[in-house]
Each structure stands twice: as structure tokens, then as C-alpha cells.
Design a protein around this motif. Structure first.
Motif, PDB file in Angstrom:
ATOM      1  N   TYR A 127       0.865  -1.169   0.000  1.00 49.34           N
ATOM      2  CA  TYR A 127       0.000   0.000   0.000  1.00 49.34           C
ATOM      3  C   TYR A 127       0.912   1.231   0.000  1.00 49.34           C
ATOM      4  CZ  TYR A 127      -3.847  -2.987   1.831  1.00 49.34           C
ATOM      5  OH  TYR A 127      -4.788  -3.957   2.034  1.00 49.34           O
ATOM      6  N   ILE A 128       0.388   2.333  -0.509  1.00 48.88           N
ATOM      7  CA  ILE A 128       1.142   3.581  -0.460  1.00 48.88           C
ATOM      8  C   ILE A 128       0.289   4.668   0.173  1.00 48.88           C
ATOM      9  CG2 ILE A 128       0.469   4.204  -2.834  1.00 48.88           C
ATOM     10  CD1 ILE A 128       3.837   5.073  -1.157  1.00 48.88           C
ATOM     11  N   VAL A 129       0.840   5.323   1.182  1.00 47.06           N
ATOM     12  CA  VAL A 129       0.253   6.531   1.751  1.00 47.06           C
ATOM     13  C   VAL A 129       0.973   7.709   1.115  1.00 47.06           C
ATOM     14  CG1 VAL A 129      -0.058   7.920   3.832  1.00 47.06           C
ATOM     15  CG2 VAL A 129      -0.333   5.430   3.942  1.00 47.06           C
ATOM     16  N   ALA A 130       0.277   8.425   0.258  1.00 48.34           N
ATOM     17  CA  ALA A 130       0.892   9.524  -0.481  1.00 48.34           C
ATOM     18  C   ALA A 130       1.059  10.737   0.423  1.00 48.34           C
ATOM     19  CB  ALA A 130       0.044   9.878  -1.692  1.00 48.34           C
ATOM     20  N   THR A 131       2.228  11.349   0.373  1.00 45.92           N
ATOM     21  CA  THR A 131       2.463  12.569   1.152  1.00 45.92           C
ATOM     22  C   THR A 131       2.586  13.803   0.267  1.00 45.92           C
ATOM     23  OG1 THR A 131       4.834  12.081   1.177  1.00 45.92           O
ATOM     24  CG2 THR A 131       3.543  11.349   3.072  1.00 45.92           C
ATOM     25  N   ALA A 132       2.543  13.608  -1.045  1.00 43.18           N
ATOM     26  CA  ALA A 132       2.582  14.748  -1.973  1.00 43.18           C
ATOM     27  C   ALA A 132       1.955  14.319  -3.292  1.00 43.18           C
ATOM     28  CB  ALA A 132       4.014  15.219  -2.212  1.00 43.18           C
ATOM     29  N   PRO A 133       1.119  15.175  -3.896  1.00 44.07           N
ATOM     30  CA  PRO A 133       0.564  14.876  -5.223  1.00 44.07           C
ATOM     31  C   PRO A 133       1.563  15.306  -6.293  1.00 44.07           C
ATOM     32  CG  PRO A 133      -0.353  16.924  -4.439  1.00 44.07           C
ATOM     33  CD  PRO A 133       0.597  16.456  -3.366  1.00 44.07           C
ATOM     34  N   SER A 134       2.701  14.615  -6.337  1.00 46.64           N
ATOM     35  CA  SER A 134       3.848  15.114  -7.093  1.00 46.64           C
ATOM     36  C   SER A 134       4.136  14.384  -8.387  1.00 46.64           C
ATOM     37  CB  SER A 134       5.101  15.057  -6.204  1.00 46.64           C
ATOM     38  OG  SER A 134       5.291  13.745  -5.703  1.00 46.64           O
ATOM     39  N   MET A 135       3.518  13.211  -8.613  1.00 44.63           N
ATOM     40  CA  MET A 135       3.834  12.453  -9.830  1.00 44.63           C
ATOM     41  C   MET A 135       2.717  11.448 -10.082  1.00 44.63           C
ATOM     42  SD  MET A 135       4.869   9.192  -8.744  1.00 44.63           S
ATOM     43  CE  MET A 135       4.203   8.782  -7.130  1.00 44.63           C
ATOM     44  N   ASP A 136       2.721  10.867 -11.277  1.00 41.26           N
ATOM     45  CA  ASP A 136       1.617  10.010 -11.705  1.00 41.26           C
ATOM     46  C   ASP A 136       1.911   8.517 -11.580  1.00 41.26           C
ATOM     47  OD1 ASP A 136       3.364   9.442 -13.783  1.00 41.26           O
ATOM     48  OD2 ASP A 136       2.293  10.646 -15.260  1.00 41.26           O
ATOM     49  N   GLY A 137       2.989   8.161 -10.877  1.00 42.55           N
ATOM     50  CA  GLY A 137       3.375   6.760 -10.809  1.00 42.55           C
ATOM     51  C   GLY A 137       2.722   5.961  -9.708  1.00 42.55           C
ATOM     52  N   TYR A 138       1.890   6.606  -8.878  1.00 44.16           N
ATOM     53  CA  TYR A 138       1.291   5.868  -7.766  1.00 44.16           C
ATOM     54  C   TYR A 138       0.574   4.603  -8.239  1.00 44.16           C
ATOM     55  CZ  TYR A 138       2.148   9.751  -4.532  1.00 44.16           C
ATOM     56  OH  TYR A 138       2.751  10.716  -3.731  1.00 44.16           O
ATOM     57  N   ALA A 139      -0.225   4.720  -9.289  1.00 51.15           N
ATOM     58  CA  ALA A 139      -1.073   3.608  -9.722  1.00 51.15           C
ATOM     59  C   ALA A 139      -0.527   2.855 -10.929  1.00 51.15           C
ATOM     60  CB  ALA A 139      -2.475   4.135 -10.048  1.00 51.15           C
ATOM     61  N   SER A 140       0.648   3.204 -11.391  1.00 49.31           N
ATOM     62  CA  SER A 140       1.168   2.578 -12.609  1.00 49.31           C
ATOM     63  C   SER A 140       1.789   1.224 -12.310  1.00 49.31           C
ATOM     64  CB  SER A 140       2.207   3.488 -13.268  1.00 49.31           C
ATOM     65  OG  SER A 140       3.398   3.506 -12.503  1.00 49.31           O
ATOM     66  N   VAL A 141       1.995   0.433 -13.364  1.00 47.05           N
ATOM     67  CA  VAL A 141       2.637  -0.873 -13.205  1.00 47.05           C
ATOM     68  C   VAL A 141       4.145  -0.746 -13.113  1.00 47.05           C
ATOM     69  CG1 VAL A 141       0.798  -2.118 -14.374  1.00 47.05           C
ATOM     70  CG2 VAL A 141       2.725  -1.241 -15.713  1.00 47.05           C
ATOM     71  N   GLY A 142       4.698   0.345 -13.614  1.00 47.76           N
ATOM     72  CA  GLY A 142       6.151   0.479 -13.713  1.00 47.76           C
ATOM     73  C   GLY A 142       6.795   1.045 -12.468  1.00 47.76           C
ATOM     74  N   ALA A 143       7.975   0.525 -12.154  1.00 50.49           N
ATOM     75  CA  ALA A 143       8.809   1.064 -11.079  1.00 50.49           C
ATOM     76  C   ALA A 143       9.972   1.807 -11.725  1.00 50.49           C
ATOM     77  CB  ALA A 143       9.322  -0.054 -10.180  1.00 50.49           C
ATOM     78  N   ALA A 144      10.010   3.119 -11.560  1.00 49.91           N
ATOM     79  CA  ALA A 144      11.056   3.955 -12.156  1.00 49.91           C
ATOM     80  C   ALA A 144      12.276   3.940 -11.236  1.00 49.91           C
ATOM     81  CB  ALA A 144      10.549   5.371 -12.372  1.00 49.91           C
ATOM     82  N   LEU A 145      13.364   3.360 -11.716  1.00 46.68           N
ATOM     83  CA  LEU A 145      14.550   3.146 -10.896  1.00 46.68           C
ATOM     84  C   LEU A 145      15.791   3.649 -11.621  1.00 46.68           C
ATOM     85  CD1 LEU A 145      13.680  -0.551  -9.997  1.00 46.68           C
ATOM     86  CD2 LEU A 145      13.247   1.447  -8.557  1.00 46.68           C
ATOM     87  N   ILE A 146      16.874   3.751 -10.880  1.00 42.69           N
ATOM     88  CA  ILE A 146      18.171   4.065 -11.471  1.00 42.69           C
ATOM     89  C   ILE A 146      19.097   2.897 -11.159  1.00 42.69           C
ATOM     90  CG2 ILE A 146      20.138   5.642 -11.445  1.00 42.69           C
ATOM     91  CD1 ILE A 146      18.193   7.894 -10.829  1.00 42.69           C
ATOM     92  N   LEU A 147      19.335   2.078 -12.163  1.00 43.85           N
ATOM     93  CA  LEU A 147      20.125   0.860 -12.008  1.00 43.85           C
ATOM     94  C   LEU A 147      21.306   0.898 -12.964  1.00 43.85           C
ATOM     95  CD1 LEU A 147      17.204  -1.751 -11.862  1.00 43.85           C
ATOM     96  CD2 LEU A 147      18.311  -0.550  -9.955  1.00 43.85           C
ATOM     97  N   GLY A 148      22.483   0.668 -12.434  1.00 46.52           N
ATOM     98  CA  GLY A 148      23.671   0.753 -13.272  1.00 46.52           C
ATOM     99  C   GLY A 148      23.870   2.130 -13.862  1.00 46.52           C
ATOM    100  N   GLY A 149      23.372   3.147 -13.148  1.00 52.46           N
ATOM    101  CA  GLY A 149      23.498   4.518 -13.630  1.00 52.46           C
ATOM    102  C   GLY A 149      22.513   4.885 -14.710  1.00 52.46           C
TER     103      GLY A 149
END
Length: 418
Positions: A127-149
Motif C-alpha cells: 500500500y502507499i500513503v501519499a504525502t505529496a501529489p507530485s507524480m503520476d506513478g502511484y497507480a502505474s505498473v512500472g517502477a522507475a529506478l536508477i540501475l547501473g546509472g
């Protein structure tokens, strides 16, 4: 938009697919935090993931409401920028025990992405408790990460529940409110890119999802004054819009409805900022500014004519090494795998040029996008000063190399001189 209807999905869509949303609960409004005990009624081993700032934003309510159900806590420092990299993922993954039956994130973009990926890899709900309405990824399937730079988006699963208490959300830093607004308004750019790729490459397209996202962007554009005034109702509408667009991404299984050339530029500023130790803006603010840049590109293109394509690999590799330094190898490997530099669509682009020009004209103009920047209280010149003309030029030419998605950046590079 009606979140309840979106959660039910779309069966028998005209695009030929069924659109399903695996989210069970979305609670947005004043006092939404108080639903946590009900939503977690059957859980006994909750791992709480937050940072010092996000947990403080809830004024102790999360801990008080869940009490003995919390069996572990990961709290990242609040005085440094949290990066969703291998180290952060490992920290949360190591905190999962055999007793863990739910991961509960408290935060916004980065916390959400970390929890999304770890919960997916551990086959646990989150579950996610949102603390800011800052981006649209809350409900998306994708996890935006930084891997290997590299900025990568891995397919995972959305949260089972999203809680957005407007009494918490309205007090988020103003730049995070502006970022959420900018992330949605930037959709005018990516939606044009989606149609462009469909026209040139025959990419899958869903009119219903496109229209949902477009209507959401139009609605949010009208919320600017309320957002700046921290009006709880306007902030709640923004949060609902961010969730709706996340559901739109879940409907098609990727971020195409919500991420295009403007997002690629934003990712470029983030990645090169991390690599070079230079400052960069919050994601959604960069998206909004970048949508001004892509609007300018579209205007330049539809006033010209395409020219034949040629590619100098050695020169390109040299530039990629200059721009991406230690991450250049990963960037070149991605483009080698895609093979897009070896493909020449000149004949198709030339034949379709009247339709392409008409399509490019559908997107907002540079002047219209600049007016939107001013609406939300931002200054485009601050964006230009921060990054400088050389970096802005590099972004237009090389941001496309970070992703496997066709946008106006590819059209510009191949047939209009970069």
C-alpha cells in the motif's frame, strides 16, 4: 474522471484489449489516513518504508493507527536526495522477514517506486500513503529506478491501496504540488508522441486511454490557482488525476499514455545531474519545462521538410561517452539492441508528411506551454539558467537514447538535423 469506474476496468475496448486495474482501494480526501486500520485489518506483519520527512508529514498518525501491526521500519534520511538505486532496493529487501505480509510505503515518487519493486520481487502486496501529489506513478505498473546509472522502468505491480489524505497533501512543499501539476499538463506532449509513433511505426494505440489522459490534462490545467492556494479540494482533484493517469498506464501495461519526449528530457537532466554531481529539478517541474522545449521542436519541424538520413556511428559513440560518462556503455548497449539507428524511415515519413504535419499542429504551441508554466507560478528562464544552452541542446539530441520509445526527438534527430 471517476476513480471507482476506472478501478472496474474496461472490458471489450474498441482497441481490441480488455483493460484491467489490479488496485483494490483508492481513498482520497480529508481524513483518508483514518482508513488505514480498516484496510490493514487482516495484516499482522507490516513493513513500513518512509523517509524522515514523509513520515513526519503524517504527524505520527500512521504509527498510531497501526500500532502492533508494524513489525519493521525502514526510514531513509530526510536531509539527502533518496535515489531509487540498487542500494535503496537492497535496504528495503533486507528488511523483509518471513512474517512480513504487507509493505506500506509513506511518501511519494521514490518511496513508491522502491516499495513497488521490492514488493513485486518478494511477491508481497503493498500500500502507499501519499504525502505529496507530485507524480503520476502511484497507480502505474512500472517502477522507475536508477540501475547501473541508467534510468529504467521495470514492470512490477501497482499498490493494492492508495491513500491520499488531502490534509496531508495540501501541506507538501509547493514545488511538489507544482511538480504534480506539471507532470499531468506535460501529457499534451506525450499524447502527441503516441499518435506520432502510431502513424509512423504502427504502434498499438487505444483511443479510450488516450482520451482519458487528455481529458485529465485539460481538467488539471484549470486547477492551477487552487493548487497555488493549497486549496484542499483542488489538491484532492490533482491527486485523483495523478491516480487516474497511473491507472491509464496500467490499462496498457506500460507508461506510453503518460511519458514521451518531455519525460525523456526530464530523465536526461536527472541522470546527467546524478552522474555529474549537478543540481536538477523535481521530475514534474522538469517535465513541464521540457514540454515547452518539445513544443518548440514541433513548431520548427512542421515548418520545414524532412531530409535524407545518414548516421556516423563513431561520432555518435564519442558524443554518448561525452554526455553519459560512466553510463555510456549501458546507453550504447540499449541502442545496439534496438537497432533504430540502422533503420531509415525516410520514405515513409516523406509519404506521410502532410499527416505528420497536421498531427504535430494538434499539440500546444510553445507560447501556450509557456503560459501554462506561468499559470503554476514557475519561471522558464530559471530552467534555462540552471541547465544552460549546451545541456539543453544535448538533451534534445541524446535524451532519446535513454529509452526504447519513439517520440518527436527521433523524428527531429533523423530527418531535421537533430
Amino acid at each position: 474522471m471517476n476513480i471507482t469506474q476506472l478501478l472496474a476496468g474496461i472490458r471489450g475496448c474498441a482497441c481490441g484489449r480488455d483493460h484491467i486495474c489490479p488496485i483494490d482501494h483508492v481513498a482520497i480526501g480529508p481524513g483518508a489516513l483514518e482508513r488505514l486500520p480498516e484496510l490493514c485489518e487482516n495484516n499482522r506483519g507490516i513493513l513500513l518504508v518512509c523517509d524522515e520527512n514523509t513520515i513526519a508529514a503524517c504527524h505520527g498518525r500512521v504509527e498510531a493507527l497501526l500500532r502492533e501491526k508494524l513489525t519493521g521500519t525502514v526510514t531513509f534520511p530526510g536531509d539527502t536526495v533518496l535515489i531509487p538505486d540498487e542500494k535503496a532496493l537492497e535496504t528495503v529487501s533486507d528488511a523483509v522477514t518471513p512474517e512480513t505480509d504487507l509493505i506500506l510505503g509513506v511518501g511519494s515518487g521514490v518511496v513508491n517506486d522502491i516499495c513497488k519493486q521490492v514488493s513485486f520481487s518478494k511477491n508481497l502486496p503493498y500500500y502507499i500513503v501519499a504525502t505529496a501529489p507530485s507524480m503520476d506513478g502511484y497507480a502505474s505498473v512500472g517502477a522507475a529506478l536508477i540501475l547501473g546509472g541508467m534510468k529504467v522502468t521495470l514492470n512490477a505491480r501497482p499498490p493494492r491501496a492508495i491513500i491520499g489524505d488531502t490534509l496531508v497533501l495540501k501541506d507538501a512543499p509547493m514545488e511538489m504540488l507544482q511538480a504534480g501539476w506539471g507532470d499531468i499538463v506535460g501529457k499534451f506532449s506525450c499524447l502527441n508522441d503516441w499518435k506520432l509513433s502510431t502513424l509512423i511505426n504502427g504502434e498499438y494505440f487505444c483511443e479510450a486511454v488516450w482520451q482519458l489522459t487528455y481529458d485529465t490534462a485539460v481538467e488539471v490545467q484549470g486547477l492551477a490557482s487552487g493548487i497555488r492556494a493549497r486549496d484542499p479540494e483542488a489538491v484532492g482533484q490533482l491527486m485523483a488525476a495523478l491516480v487516474a493517469v497511473g491507472i491509464a498506464m496500467s490499462f496498457v501495461g506500460n507508461s506510453r499514455p503518460a511519458s514521451g519526449s518531455e519525460h525523456h528530457l526530464s530523465h536526461f537532466f536527472e541522470i546527467t545531474g546524478i552522474l555529474d554531481g549537478k543540481p536538477y529539478l523535481p521530475h514534474g517541474i522538469d517535465v513541464l519545462y521540457s514540454a515547452v522545449v518539445t513544443a518548440r521542436l514541433r513548431q520548427q519541424i512542421f515548418g520545414a521538410a524532412p531530409h535524407p538520413y545518414s548516421f556516423d556511428r563513431a561520432a555518435w559513440e564519442g558524443e554518448i561517452r561525452r554526455v553519459y560518462s560512466t553510463s555510456a556503455g549501458e546507453v550504447m548497449a540499449l541502442q545496439q539492441k534496438l537497432g533504430w539507428y540502422e533503420q531509415d524511415e525516410f520514405d515513409r515519413v516523406s509519404a506521410l508528411w502532410p499527416e505528420i504535419r497536421a498531427l504535430l499542429r494538434e499539440a500546444p504551441t510553445e507560447a501556450e506551454m509557456l503560459a501554462m508554466v506561468e499559470q503554476i507560478g514557475l519561471d522558464y528562464d530559471a530552467f534555462r539558467r540552471l541547465y544552460g544552452e549546451e545541456k539543453l541542446h544535448d538533451a534534445v539530441v541524446y535524451a532519446k537514447d535513454l529509452k526504447d520509445r519513439y517520440t518527436v526527438l527521433w523524428l527531429c534527430y533523423k530527418y531535421f538535423g537533430g
